[in-house]
Scaffold this active site. Structure first.
Site, PDB file in Angstrom:
ATOM      1  N   HIS A  65       1.802  -3.149   4.304  1.00 37.95           N
ATOM      2  CA  HIS A  65       2.311  -1.867   4.794  1.00 37.95           C
ATOM      3  C   HIS A  65       1.527  -1.341   5.990  1.00 37.95           C
ATOM      4  CE1 HIS A  65       4.049  -1.267   0.478  1.00 37.95           C
ATOM      5  NE2 HIS A  65       4.792  -2.062   1.224  1.00 37.95           N
ATOM      6  N   VAL A  73      -2.969   1.004   2.740  1.00 34.79           N
ATOM      7  CA  VAL A  73      -3.168   1.094   4.189  1.00 34.79           C
ATOM      8  C   VAL A  73      -4.557   1.630   4.519  1.00 34.79           C
ATOM      9  CG1 VAL A  73      -0.704   1.397   4.627  1.00 34.79           C
ATOM     10  CG2 VAL A  73      -2.143   3.417   4.295  1.00 34.79           C
TER      11      VAL A  73
END
Length: 256
Positions: free
Chosen positions: A124, A106
């Protein structure tokens, strides 16, 4: 998407294989971002830290949210810079080889290194943005952290007053089906699938490795520790990612 897609204008690009790269936390450790499930990973050192990124705990407990915001303020993700592995992926893409990155990370480092955003699938989500859990409005993480630094320990959405969270997929949340669907399509279409820096234990991302092999892709796993998919791999690389991945991708760019 077919394996004959091209990122350049040269005729030879059409004959280059589509390369899918599934990246996990291990690709970013050289940038100063610790992994989570490795031998020295955060979850092993502090099991309670997992609550800070678990949706049910986060929504129910203001103290968990305050701790999570402090973690974001102190964390290295927004200060981190791309390392040699991220840069090697960009070089492969710029060589004319069709490349798609499917990342479990991320941190946004693939894009910071120069990969076009449309070629990076963030399974994600992204820690560089925040999202309201009520109205779904998005804004920059840096702006939210400025509010925390100014004395607001649990900043609320300025549009509706709802609870803010990082625009990441927390434990207990489902992946964006459109992002996952595109990742599956890339995996089925690719001729080379490289899993790098991932334990291949978090599903559904981990299952992409097996899916690639099922569809005839050459599966290469670059990871210090064994994974559940090692027996499906055509090539296993245990050397440090910062040196091993650039060498591997240079070989692929050269047609090996």
């Amino acid at each position: 998407m077919s394996s004959s897609e091209t990122t350049g204008t040269a005729p030879q690009d059409a004959r280059r294989p589509l390369v899918a790269i599934l990246s996990g936390a291990g690709i970013s450790t050289d940038s100063g971002i610790p992994d989570y499930r490795g031998p020295n990973g955060l979850w092993r050192r502090d099991p309670e830290a997992e609550k800070l990124v678990t949706y049910a705990y986060y929504m129910a407990d203001p103290e968990i949210r305050r701790r999570a915001w402090r973690m974001r303020c102190d964390g290295p993700a927004l200060r981190a810079r791309p390392n040699a592995a991220h840069e090697a992926v960009v070089r492969l893409e710029r060589s004319g080889t069709p490349v798609r990155v499917i990342t479990q990370n991320v941190d946004g480092l693939h894009q910071l290194a120069g990969m076009p955003g449309r070629k990076v699938l963030e399974l994600h989500g992204s820690a560089r943005s925040v999202q309201c859990t009520r109205c779904k409005a998005r804004s920059g993480m840096a702006e939210a952290l400025e509010r925390v630094a100014a004395g607001d320990p649990d900043p609320a959405c300025e549009a509706c007053g709802g609870i803010l969270k990082s625009a990441t997929v927390m434990f207990g949340e489902g992946l964006d089906p459109s992002v996952l669907g595109e990742a599956v399509a890339v995996t089925k279409a690719c001729e080379v699938f490289i899993a790098v820096g991932t334990s291949l234990q978090v599903h559904p991302a981990a299952s992409l490795a097996g899916l690639a092999a099922d569809h005839g892709a050459r599966l290469i796993i670059v990871n210090a520790e064994p994974t559940p998919y090692d027996d499906r791999a055509d090539e296993l690389v245990r050397e440090p990612i910062g040196t091993a991945l650039p060498a591997l991708l240079e070989r692929i760019a050269g047609g090996a």
